[in-house]
Design a protein around this motif. Structure first.
Motif, short mmCIF file in Angstrom:
data_model
loop_
_atom_site.label_atom_id
_atom_site.label_comp_id
_atom_site.label_asym_id
_atom_site.label_seq_id
_atom_site.Cartn_x
_atom_site.Cartn_y
_atom_site.Cartn_z
N ILE A 232 58.68 12.59 40.11
CA ILE A 232 58.36 13.55 38.92
C ILE A 232 58.35 14.87 39.14
N GLY A 233 57.70 15.35 40.37
CA GLY A 233 57.48 16.68 40.67
C GLY A 233 58.57 17.43 40.72
N LEU A 234 59.65 16.87 41.34
CA LEU A 234 61.01 17.42 41.53
C LEU A 234 61.77 17.59 40.15
N GLY A 235 61.54 16.53 39.37
CA GLY A 235 62.01 16.59 37.98
C GLY A 235 61.43 17.74 37.09
N THR A 236 60.15 17.80 37.32
CA THR A 236 59.44 18.53 36.42
C THR A 236 59.93 20.21 36.74
N LEU A 237 60.20 20.31 37.97
CA LEU A 237 60.52 21.81 38.37
C LEU A 237 61.80 22.05 37.99
N ALA A 238 62.78 20.93 37.91
CA ALA A 238 64.13 21.27 37.41
C ALA A 238 64.02 21.34 35.91
N VAL A 239 63.22 20.56 35.07
CA VAL A 239 63.26 20.53 33.73
C VAL A 239 62.71 22.17 33.30
N TYR A 240 61.70 22.54 34.24
CA TYR A 240 61.14 23.82 33.96
C TYR A 240 62.09 25.13 34.24
N ALA A 241 62.88 24.75 35.20
CA ALA A 241 64.09 25.76 35.38
C ALA A 241 65.16 25.78 34.41
N VAL A 242 65.47 24.64 33.97
CA VAL A 242 66.62 24.45 33.05
C VAL A 242 65.83 25.05 31.60
N ARG B 249 63.61 27.34 30.99
CA ARG B 249 63.40 28.93 31.34
C ARG B 249 64.84 29.44 31.05
N SER B 250 65.87 28.88 31.55
CA SER B 250 67.27 29.55 31.65
C SER B 250 67.94 29.29 29.96
N LEU B 251 67.44 28.47 29.48
CA LEU B 251 67.90 28.24 28.22
C LEU B 251 67.02 29.02 26.93
N GLY B 252 65.82 29.44 27.58
CA GLY B 252 65.01 30.13 26.65
C GLY B 252 64.07 29.22 25.70
N VAL B 253 63.87 28.06 26.16
CA VAL B 253 63.21 27.23 25.39
C VAL B 253 61.82 26.78 25.84
N THR B 254 61.39 27.33 26.91
CA THR B 254 60.29 27.35 27.34
C THR B 254 59.28 28.60 27.86
N THR B 255 58.34 28.72 27.36
CA THR B 255 57.54 29.77 27.97
C THR B 255 57.31 29.74 29.36
N ALA B 256 57.02 30.94 30.02
CA ALA B 256 56.73 31.37 31.21
C ALA B 256 55.41 30.59 31.45
N ILE B 257 54.96 29.77 32.51
CA ILE B 257 53.90 29.01 32.51
C ILE B 257 52.94 29.55 33.72
N SER C 139 54.27 15.57 23.00
CA SER C 139 53.87 16.49 21.76
C SER C 139 52.89 17.36 22.16
N TYR C 140 51.83 16.72 22.91
CA TYR C 140 50.70 17.76 23.33
C TYR C 140 51.13 18.63 24.35
N HIS C 141 52.23 18.70 24.90
CA HIS C 141 52.81 19.72 25.87
C HIS C 141 53.77 20.86 24.91
N LEU C 142 53.71 20.64 23.65
CA LEU C 142 54.74 21.24 22.93
C LEU C 142 54.06 23.10 22.97
N TYR C 143 52.86 23.19 23.41
CA TYR C 143 52.42 24.75 23.23
C TYR C 143 53.04 25.46 24.46
N GLN C 144 53.85 24.57 25.34
CA GLN C 144 54.30 25.28 26.50
C GLN C 144 55.81 25.44 26.02
N GLY C 145 56.34 24.99 25.24
CA GLY C 145 57.65 25.27 24.73
C GLY C 145 58.54 23.81 24.72
N LEU C 146 59.65 23.81 24.49
CA LEU C 146 60.55 22.49 24.09
C LEU C 146 60.96 21.82 25.48
N GLY C 147 61.02 22.61 26.44
CA GLY C 147 61.25 22.27 27.80
C GLY C 147 60.34 21.16 28.29
N PRO C 148 59.03 21.54 28.26
CA PRO C 148 57.90 20.47 28.80
C PRO C 148 57.80 19.42 27.86
#
Length: 264
Positions: A127-137, A139-147, A205-214
């Motif tokens: 899950i950790g590796l997947g989380t980093l990948a989702v975060y990177a994607v 950010r690149s798509l502009g749907v996730t805030t910097a965390i 849903s309770y991670h939406l404050y971080q953006g759509l990626g999370p």
């Protein structure tokens, strides 16, 4: 799959309807005191951020200082952790109805320490590796805030408090969004797949404050965690994995965050 039947104790004329009403009210109260409340705030926070600027230009910080005075900050941090666990205590109190062992019923015990630890570590890595990948994607798509996972000042107690906060998140989320929610929705007659999806969507849903990626990443995580819980009926490996994930994110941020792109 077939719909999961109501609890066999719910029998008699009018019994199931009355018990179901009680379960629905109980469910709303527990979620309203915990992750359901967090989900509502997260949705509002996302709407607020979307109305201000593109998500890619915004930053979300967690584990913020609560006072400029170090020992009052420590006091507030510890109080925040303790009171966040009160809904968990409520859940186990409800599960102990009739003399049952709520901890064993949910698989939140030490009967299988090595197996739980093994599954927890394996999930942490995957899950950790997947989380980093989702975060990177994201950010690149502009749907996730910097965390920024940890914004505490570097006091002597910062690392222990961040570790305690990570454990708190693991216990609260897995006990309520998996162990508790699965049991209550099953007793309400929900099918396996609707339960699994509802739990995953709540987690996202309770991670939406971080953006759509999370949101997407946590929904996927919820599907994996939920499937494992359905298979093995133990919440402890999920708590271990979640606590390790958050510990790595919170504590490791100050050391590795800039190098792997977190907070940017």
């Amino acid at each position: 799959m077939d719909r999961v039947r109501n609890d066999p104790r719910q029998t008699g004329t009018g019994g199931p309807t009355k018990d179901n009403r009680r379960l629905k009210v109980e469910l709303l109260i527990v979620l309203g005191l915990s992750l359901g409340q967090s989900a509502v705030y997260a949705v509002v926070s996302l709407m607020d951020k979307l109305s201000r600027a593109p998500l890619a230009d915004q930053t979300t910080s967690m584990n913020n200082s609560l006072s400029e005075r170090p020992y009052f900050d420590l006091t507030y941090q510890l109080l925040d952790i303790v009171f966040a666990l009160v809904p968990v205590a409520l859940v186990f109190f409800l599960f102990a109805h009739g003399g049952a062992n709520g901890f064993r019923r949910m698989g939140f015990d030490l009967r299988r320490p090595w197996a739980d630890l093994g599954w927890g570590v394996a999930l942490f890595v995957g899950i950790g590796l997947g989380t980093l990948a989702v975060y990177a994607v994201g950010r690149s798509l502009g749907v996730t805030t910097a965390i920024v996972p940890a914004a505490l000042e570097p006091y002597w107690w910062t690392v222990p408090v961040l570790a305690l906060s990570a454990v708190r998140h693991g216990v609260v989320e897995e006990v309520i969004v998996v162990g508790y929610l699965f049991d209550r929705l099953r007793r309400l007659g929900w099918g396996v797949w609707p339960i699994l999806l509802a739990s995953a969507l709540l987690r996202g849903s309770y991670h939406l404050y971080q953006g759509l990626g999370p949101f997407v990443g946590n929904v996927l995580m919820g599907l994996v965690f939920g499937w494992l819980y359905l298979r093995y009926k133990r919440v402890m490996p999920l708590v271990i994995a979640h606590a390790l994930l958050d510990t790595a994110g919170f504590v490791g941020y100050s050391l590795l965050g800039p190098a792997i792109g977190l907070g940017t």
